[in-house]
Structures are given as structure tokens and as C-alpha cells.
Design a protein around this motif. Structure first.
Motif: not given
Length: 359
Positions: A172-176, A192-196
Motif C-alpha cells: 500500500c502507498r499514497q498516490e496523487m 491510498l492504493v494497494c496491490d492484491e
């Protein structure tokens, strides 16, 4: 072919057949004698494992085979039951007895899961890969172990990540994000964007680690086991570090590579001399002879009887013996006093001086 030549050929064939049936010479592979102790076998394996590891010998096509031979030799000779079977029947006896197992995990028992990246940092870490916390554990060792060296087995219950049913969010990380609201109008928001990723669970596994207490090891030194620290479900585990803590000894005090001890003698021994033995840390006797007057607080240096130097075990410190004199507890009679004066013929010395000058 003459009878003598035929006999020589037959003997050679018998020898070669015996060598094939006997299998590999595990003692020769480890470079130890057949009477070697388990401690000597462990020390030999640890030293050779660093030299023969395939990562350290990328240009040697036989490196993997040599490393496997080393592991097989250690597995057989470090176990009392397997060693007896090997000594009696060779490698073939181990196979027949069903004792030939996998030895791929032996290296990690001495160095940790990730082994060593030879010739530099023990592990080159990618800054983008998250890492579990390091664990530092105080390992108490005796002065006897510092003197002679030892191997200490530590049983570690290690949490290990194992795959589990289902999926989970990871990385998970913060993206604009930019959204157009109209002509020339934009809105920027942080999301907040996360992978699966596959789901994981932590399972405790028991591992036995071999910590070598090297002769001359110093208080506070650390022995790292790579990848044996806290796990991280999205990255690499941290390291486990054993920090040496040398316990106090009842007879000897350490100062660098030197050892200090005190010996109490009687007043008579201080005047006429004496001889005695001091039992050292490994049990050998250090002989002390005094054939002259020994004053209270006198020191005797026994060179080479101290601790081995950690960097060069061939160099040893000194054993420094300080003598205390025990005076008679009962008062002398008048006659004994007169006899003592007559015997010593010593004039009165009553000198007053600054004994702490210079301190």
C-alpha cells in the motif's frame, strides 16, 4: 602377463572396489582426524563452509558438489549414532541404515537463512523492500568458553510466513490522482492504493542455531544470523544478533587479553618462599615458585598464560598473580618477640611519606 603382474592388477582392482564401496572419506573432506571431537568437527565445517560456498566460487563448476560433500560429511560425523555407523561400514553403511538425509539446511544453522554475501555487507538490502526488525539477544558465556572456545546450541521459535487461503491488500502507498473539473480546472487528491497479494499467516517453527564462541571473544561483540529476526509479510525478515556477555569469574578477572588473580600466602611462606600450582581455566596447572621474600601486594607475571587474542589465537596475554600475606591471628609471647628480633636483626624503619603522590 606374468603371475606377479597379474597379482598386482588384482590387488589394484580390489583396492579400487573397496574405495568405491566405502564411499567418500568424510574425515578427509573436513580435514580432521578420526579422533576429532564434535567441537573440532563443527569448527572445521564452519571454516570450510565459508570457503567452499558456491556464491564465493562462481567460476568453479564443481563448487556445488564440494559444498554438498562438506554438508554430508558434517551431517554424518556430528551425529554420534551416524558416526559410529560410518566408522564401521563407511558411507554405504549410512545408506543401508537409512541415515542418508537432506543436509541443505546445515549452513543456515551456522549463519542464518540468507547465508553470507561474501566480501562485503552481510546482506545488500534493497531500500524499496520492507524489512522486519532486528532482534538482539544477550548470550552469556563463561570465561572458560572465552579461553578455549565453544559451540552453543540455541533453540529458536521463529515465526515464518506461510501461504494461506484468500487474498490480502499489500504494498500500500499514497498516490496523487488528478481529476478535471472543467475547462482549465483540475483537482488533485491523495489516495491510498494497494496491490492484491496471496494471503499469508505466521507459523512458529523451531530451529536450532549453532553459535561459535571463538577463543578470545570480547564482551559486547555480536554474531549475526541473517534472516533470523522478525518477519515482514511484504518483505524480508530482519536479522538475529547474539551479543556476547562474559560472565564474572570467581577466581580470574579479565583485562583485555590478560588475566588477574590473587593468592593468599602465610607470613612464613612470604619470608622463606614456597611453591604451588594454580588450576587454569582449561584445567592445566600453572606452577608458581618463590624462593625469596614476597611482600604483600607483590605481583608475578606468567607470560603466555592469559587469554588468546581474538584476532590471532597464537598470541596470548599474561596471567598476573598478586600476593596477599596473612599474618598470625594470635599475639606473640614476650619470648617469641625477643627470638624474632634476634632472628631478623632488623632496625626500626618508621618512614612517613605521601603514598598517593602523583595520583
Amino acid at each position: 602377463m606374468s603371475p606377479s603382474s597379474l597379482r598386482s592388477v588384482c590387488l589394484l582392482l580390489v583396492y579400487l572396489l573397496g574405495a568405491v564401496l566405502a564411499g567418500r572419506d568424510f574425515y578427509k573432506i573436513l580435514g580432521v582426524s578420526r579422533s576429532a571431537t564434535v567441537k573440532e568437527i563443527k569448527k572445521a565445517y564452519r571454516k570450510l563452509a565459508l570457503q567452499l560456498h558456491p556464491d564465493r566460487n562462481p567460476d568453479d563448476p564443481n563448487a556445488q558438489d564440494k559444498f554438498q560433500d562438506l554438508g554430508a560429511a558434517y551431517e554424518a560425523l556430528s551425529d554420534e549414532e551416524k558416526r559410529k555407523l560410518y566408522d564401521a561400514h563407511g558411507e554405504e553403511g549410512l545408506k543401508e541404515g537409512g541415515h542418508q538425509g537432506s543436509h541443505g539446511d546445515i549452513f543456515s544453522h551456522f549463519f542464518g537463512d540468507f547465508g553470507f554475501m561474501f566480501g562485503g555487507n552481510p546482506r545488500q538490502q534493497d531500500r524499496n523492500i520492507p524489512r522486519g526488525s532486528d532482534i538482539i539477544v544477550d548470550l552469556e558465556v563463561t570465561l572458560e568458553e572465552v579461553y578455549s572456545g565453544n559451540f552453543v546450541e540455541v533453540v529458536r521459535n521463529k515465526p515464518v510466513a506461510r501461504q494461506a487461503p484468500g487474498k490480502r491488500k499489500c504494498n500500500c502507498r499514497q498516490e496523487m490522482r488528478t481529476t478535471q473539473l472543467g475547462p482549465g480546472r483540475f483537482q488533485m487528491t491523495q489516495e491510498l492504493v494497494c496491490d492484491e497479494c496471496p494471503n499469508v499467516k505466521l507459523v512458529n517453527e523451531e530451529r536450532t542455531l549453532e553459535v561459535e564462541i571463538e577463543p578470545g571473544v570480547r564482551d559486547g561483540m555480536e554474531y549475526p544470523f541473517i534472516g533470523e529476526g522478525e518477519p515482514h509479510v511484504d518483505g524480508e525478515p530482519g536479522d538475529l544478533r547474539f551479543r556476547i556477555k562474559v560472565l564474572k569469574h570467581s577466581l580470574f578477572e579479565r583485562r583485555g587479553d590478560d588475566l588477574y588473580t590473587n593468592v593468599t600466602i602465610s607470613l612464613l611462606e612470604s619470608l622463606i618462599g614456597f611453591e604451588m600450582d594454580i588450576t587454569h581455566l582449561d584445567g592445566h596447572q600453572v606452577h608458581v615458585v618463590r624462593d625469596k621474600i614476597t611482600k604483600p601486594g607483590a605481583k608475578l607475571w606468567k607470560k603466555g598464560e592469559g587469554l588468546p587474542n581474538f584476532d590471532n589465537n597464537n598470541i596470548r596475554g599474561s596471567l598476573i598473580v598478586t600476593f596477599d600475606v596473612e599474618f598470625p591471628k594470635e599475639q606473640l609471647t614476650e619470648k617469641q618477640r625477643e627470638d624474632l628480633k634476634e632472628l631478623l636483626k632488623q632496625q626500626s624503619v618508621q618512614k612517613i611519606y605521601n603514598g598517593l603522590q602523583g595520583y
